[in-house]
Write a protein that holds these residues in place. Sequence first.
Motif, mmCIF file in Angstrom:
data_model
loop_
_atom_site.group_PDB
_atom_site.id
_atom_site.type_symbol
_atom_site.label_atom_id
_atom_site.label_comp_id
_atom_site.label_asym_id
_atom_site.label_seq_id
_atom_site.Cartn_x
_atom_site.Cartn_y
_atom_site.Cartn_z
ATOM 1 N N SER A 12 0.832 -1.209 0.000
ATOM 2 C CA SER A 12 0.000 0.000 0.000
ATOM 3 C C SER A 12 0.867 1.260 0.000
ATOM 4 C CB SER A 12 -0.920 0.018 1.226
ATOM 5 O OG SER A 12 -1.813 -1.059 1.189
ATOM 6 N N VAL A 13 1.943 1.239 0.769
ATOM 7 C CA VAL A 13 2.854 2.385 0.828
ATOM 8 C C VAL A 13 3.510 2.597 -0.536
ATOM 9 C CG1 VAL A 13 5.010 3.255 1.824
ATOM 10 C CG2 VAL A 13 3.260 2.255 3.301
ATOM 11 N N ALA A 14 3.943 1.518 -1.173
ATOM 12 C CA ALA A 14 4.583 1.639 -2.488
ATOM 13 C C ALA A 14 3.619 2.249 -3.503
ATOM 14 C CB ALA A 14 5.072 0.273 -2.957
ATOM 15 N N ALA A 15 2.369 1.822 -3.479
ATOM 16 C CA ALA A 15 1.376 2.377 -4.407
ATOM 17 C C ALA A 15 1.107 3.852 -4.091
ATOM 18 C CB ALA A 15 0.081 1.568 -4.322
ATOM 19 N N ALA A 16 1.025 4.192 -2.814
ATOM 20 C CA ALA A 16 0.760 5.577 -2.416
ATOM 21 C C ALA A 16 1.920 6.491 -2.785
ATOM 22 C CB ALA A 16 0.483 5.645 -0.913
ATOM 23 N N ARG A 17 3.140 6.009 -2.646
ATOM 24 C CA ARG A 17 4.305 6.834 -2.986
ATOM 25 C C ARG A 17 4.321 7.208 -4.469
ATOM 26 N NH1 ARG A 17 7.397 8.311 0.942
ATOM 27 N NH2 ARG A 17 7.713 6.983 2.737
ATOM 28 N N ASP A 63 -10.750 9.214 -4.456
ATOM 29 C CA ASP A 63 -9.793 8.107 -4.605
ATOM 30 C C ASP A 63 -8.430 8.412 -4.000
ATOM 31 O OD1 ASP A 63 -11.700 6.586 -5.889
ATOM 32 O OD2 ASP A 63 -11.069 7.194 -7.901
ATOM 33 N N ASP A 64 -8.170 9.664 -3.665
ATOM 34 C CA ASP A 64 -6.894 10.040 -3.057
ATOM 35 C C ASP A 64 -6.863 9.822 -1.546
ATOM 36 O OD1 ASP A 64 -5.954 10.898 -5.556
ATOM 37 O OD2 ASP A 64 -6.697 12.944 -5.244
ATOM 38 N N VAL A 65 -8.026 9.543 -0.946
ATOM 39 C CA VAL A 65 -8.112 9.433 0.517
ATOM 40 C C VAL A 65 -7.267 8.279 1.051
ATOM 41 C CG1 VAL A 65 -9.665 8.901 2.450
ATOM 42 C CG2 VAL A 65 -10.329 10.601 0.732
ATOM 43 N N VAL A 66 -7.410 7.091 0.480
ATOM 44 C CA VAL A 66 -6.683 5.925 1.007
ATOM 45 C C VAL A 66 -5.172 6.092 0.841
ATOM 46 C CG1 VAL A 66 -6.347 3.424 0.832
ATOM 47 C CG2 VAL A 66 -8.654 4.385 0.774
ATOM 48 N N PRO A 67 -4.660 6.488 -0.338
ATOM 49 C CA PRO A 67 -3.210 6.708 -0.427
ATOM 50 C C PRO A 67 -2.711 7.789 0.534
ATOM 51 C CG PRO A 67 -4.169 6.628 -2.623
ATOM 52 C CD PRO A 67 -5.305 6.626 -1.645
ATOM 53 N N ALA A 68 -3.498 8.854 0.716
ATOM 54 C CA ALA A 68 -3.090 9.916 1.642
ATOM 55 C C ALA A 68 -3.018 9.377 3.068
ATOM 56 C CB ALA A 68 -4.065 11.092 1.566
ATOM 57 N N LEU A 69 -4.034 8.630 3.495
ATOM 58 C CA LEU A 69 -4.026 8.055 4.849
ATOM 59 C C LEU A 69 -2.927 7.018 5.008
ATOM 60 C CD1 LEU A 69 -7.837 7.656 5.597
ATOM 61 C CD2 LEU A 69 -6.242 9.304 6.600
ATOM 62 N N THR A 70 -2.610 6.314 3.938
ATOM 63 C CA THR A 70 -1.533 5.323 3.984
ATOM 64 C C THR A 70 -0.198 6.005 4.279
ATOM 65 O OG1 THR A 70 -2.696 3.850 2.462
ATOM 66 C CG2 THR A 70 -0.314 3.544 2.668
ATOM 67 N N LEU A 71 0.061 7.138 3.632
ATOM 68 C CA LEU A 71 1.322 7.842 3.884
ATOM 69 C C LEU A 71 1.343 8.480 5.267
ATOM 70 C CD1 LEU A 71 2.315 9.442 0.471
ATOM 71 C CD2 LEU A 71 3.051 7.287 1.507
#
Length: 186
Positions: free
Chosen positions: A91-96, A117-125
């Motif tokens: 998940s971190v790799a995809a968010a980065r 759709d940006d919420v999950v990557p933002a929360l992941t970082l």
Amino acid sequence: MTDSWRGYHLIGGNPTLDLVNTVSWRLDAARTFDRLAVPGFLSLWLARTGVVADPVTGETAVVDPVRELRETVYRLLTAPVPADVARFGESVAAARGLAIAEPALPLRWTVPINRIDDVVPALTLVADDFLRSHDAALVRQCAGSGCGWLFLDRTRNHSRQWCSSQDCGNRERARRHYRRAHPARG
């Protein structure tokens, strides 16, 4: 309609812990309450925690992925296993791949939330930053019966026991007082 904020406070000390704490009474199956299941809660939570400036719309599309992230982070903080570390790493790799950094030191990578759709990557970082910080070693789980909320224990001797002294702490003190006052019923 259930008041999804009644009994919920941002006590974790970090948005990552406050996300985990969107489940109340996690350790008591009869009382468990998942606030992410309440329509509108996630959008309001994102705004109140400062993750976004304005409430977002269309949150139902990301509630399940946010819930999955929340549960993975909870397990990483309480009982990490290699499968969760690997899942979170993916998940971190995809968010980065979506992240940008302001041109200032230290570099801080974030995913701007321009659409739902940006919420999950933002929360992941946000979670990744927290899990890699020194604060992650200060995480404690509330000793209140059935509570399960997580918080940062910044006390000098790391002796904090409850998510809130006024809530779980007060209930425990009342239980102890009752047992002392009524030993036969205890």
